[in-house]
Design an enzyme around this catalytic site. Structure first.
Site, PDB file in Angstrom:
ATOM      1  N   GLY A  19       4.895 -33.741   8.626  1.00 38.38           N
ATOM      2  CA  GLY A  19       3.399 -33.947   8.048  1.00 38.38           C
ATOM      3  C   GLY A  19       2.874 -33.061   7.142  1.00 38.38           C
ATOM      4  CD  GLU A  47       2.852 -16.262  23.778  1.00 35.81           C
ATOM      5  OE1 GLU A  47       1.985 -16.443  24.873  1.00 35.81           O
ATOM      6  OE2 GLU A  47       3.246 -15.072  22.989  1.00 35.81           O
ATOM      7  CG  ASP A  97      -3.755 -23.419  14.282  1.00 35.12           C
ATOM      8  OD1 ASP A  97      -2.587 -23.603  14.547  1.00 35.12           O
ATOM      9  OD2 ASP A  97      -5.210 -23.745  14.757  1.00 35.12           O
TER      10      ASP A  97
HETATM   11  P1  ITT Z   1       3.030 -25.853  13.016  1.00 33.21           P
HETATM   12  O1  ITT Z   1       1.853 -24.844  13.854  1.00 33.21           O
HETATM   13  O2  ITT Z   1       4.261 -25.710  12.649  1.00 33.21           O
HETATM   14  O3  ITT Z   1       2.028 -25.852  11.558  1.00 33.21           O
HETATM   15  P2  ITT Z   1       1.639 -27.799  15.077  1.00 33.21           P
HETATM   16  O4  ITT Z   1       2.343 -29.619  14.275  1.00 33.21           O
HETATM   17  O5  ITT Z   1       2.135 -26.910  16.037  1.00 33.21           O
HETATM   18  O6  ITT Z   1       2.353 -26.959  14.050  1.00 33.21           O
HETATM   19  P3  ITT Z   1      -0.866 -27.229  14.661  1.00 33.21           P
HETATM   20  O7  ITT Z   1      -0.511 -26.351  16.257  1.00 33.21           O
HETATM   21  O8  ITT Z   1      -1.975 -27.149  14.191  1.00 33.21           O
HETATM   22  O9  ITT Z   1       0.578 -27.981  13.516  1.00 33.21           O
HETATM   23  O10 ITT Z   1      -1.441 -28.666  15.088  1.00 33.21           O
HETATM   24  C1  ITT Z   1      -2.082 -29.917  14.234  1.00 33.21           C
HETATM   25  C2  ITT Z   1      -1.926 -30.939  15.548  1.00 33.21           C
HETATM   26  O11 ITT Z   1      -3.541 -31.413  15.242  1.00 33.21           O
HETATM   27  C3  ITT Z   1      -0.960 -31.484  14.628  1.00 33.21           C
HETATM   28  O12 ITT Z   1       0.439 -31.664  15.534  1.00 33.21           O
HETATM   29  C4  ITT Z   1      -1.290 -33.220  14.810  1.00 33.21           C
HETATM   30  O13 ITT Z   1      -1.297 -33.492  16.532  1.00 33.21           O
HETATM   31  C5  ITT Z   1      -3.092 -33.113  14.321  1.00 33.21           C
HETATM   32  N1  ITT Z   1      -3.595 -32.721  13.692  1.00 33.21           N
HETATM   33  C6  ITT Z   1      -3.822 -31.696  12.594  1.00 33.21           C
HETATM   34  N2  ITT Z   1      -4.516 -32.071  11.276  1.00 33.21           N
HETATM   35  C7  ITT Z   1      -3.815 -33.641  11.460  1.00 33.21           C
HETATM   36  C8  ITT Z   1      -4.071 -34.748  10.367  1.00 33.21           C
HETATM   37  O14 ITT Z   1      -4.206 -34.352   9.232  1.00 33.21           O
HETATM   38  N3  ITT Z   1      -4.099 -35.720  11.176  1.00 33.21           N
HETATM   39  C9  ITT Z   1      -3.354 -36.133  11.580  1.00 33.21           C
HETATM   40  N4  ITT Z   1      -3.340 -35.254  13.093  1.00 33.21           N
HETATM   41  C10 ITT Z   1      -3.930 -34.482  12.820  1.00 33.21           C
END
Ligand code: ITT
Length: 196
Positions: A11, A38, A70
């Site tokens: 996404g 991590e 993040d």
């Molecule tokens: P990376 O660390 O590989 O970037 P991740 O999905 O683990 O991918 P994060 O640790 O930053 O990323 O977690 C962000 C979570 O917060 C993500 O998985 C979504 O569930 C939520 N999130 C962040 N931005 C969002 C958005 O624009 N719309 C909806 N949910 C979002």
């Protein structure tokens, strides 16, 4: 200028590739074998820097800029949950659907139909000229049901301020204008320009 995205979230890759036209943008999986990073920081900023540094260290071409994000959703009524734990709210390795279901169920269990919530994004940039980090926020309400299929993650349960529909229902151009990530990216663009 080449930008490498330090994210495995499809996404986010889709949004960054759609929003940054002026640069050559690639997910890090185009450059190297994907690997686990991590995220043990205490803040969005620390975790964004951890991800960008980890990818920059493995890059052969140090003229590229690594960009990471993040982000997460925080619900003040739940004392800020899930916050930095948004990606693992329903457990390590949980799917987006499981995380969304858990937040909806948590609100339902507390008999809350809607409550203020906000998204935060920290974007880190790491390159041979140094490390930078900027933030963006989007305020609105979390509701105890999922509506619509646009966006990703918690979008089907989030209504941005000034709207009556969720980000799952709204046109993706709305998110491009007012999201936490779009706002952080506006600032990140200024950093990128100064690095040219
Ligand atoms: P990376 O660390 O590989 O970037 P991740 O999905 O683990 O991918 P994060 O640790 O930053 O990323 O977690 C962000 C979570 O917060 C993500 O998985 C979504 O569930 C939520 N999130 C962040 N931005 C969002 C958005 O624009 N719309 C909806 N949910 C979002």
């Amino acid at each position: 200028m080449k930008i490498i995205l330090a994210t495995s979230n499809k996404g986010k890759v889709k949004e960054f590739q759609a929003w940054i036209h002026e640069y050559d943008v690639h997910p890090f999986s185009d450059m190297m074998e994907p690997f686990e990073i991590e995220e043990n920081g205490a803040t969005f900023k620390e975790n964004a820097l951890i991800k960008a540094r980890a990818v920059f260290e493995k890059l052969d071409d140090k003229s590229a800029i690594v960009l990471s994000d993040d982000s997460g959703i925080s619900v003040p009524f739940l004392e800020g949950e899930p916050g930095i734990y948004s990606a693992r709210y329903a457990g390590v390795g949980a799917s987006s659907q499981a995380n969304l279901d858990k937040l909806i169920q948590t609100l339902k269990d507390k008999q809350v139909q809607r409550t203020p919530a906000f998204y935060t994004a920290a974007i880190a940039l790491v390159c041979d000229r140094g490390e930078f980090c900027v933030h963006g926020w989007m305020h609105g309400e979390a509701i105890s049901e999922a509506r619509g299929h646009n966006g990703f993650g918690y979008d089907p349960m989030f209504i941005p301020e000034g709207f009556t529909h969720t980000l799952g229902e709204l046109d993706e151009n709305v998110k491009k204008k007012l999201s936490h990530r779009a706002r952080a990216l506006e600032l990140a663009r200024l950093v990128l320009k100064s690095l040219q």
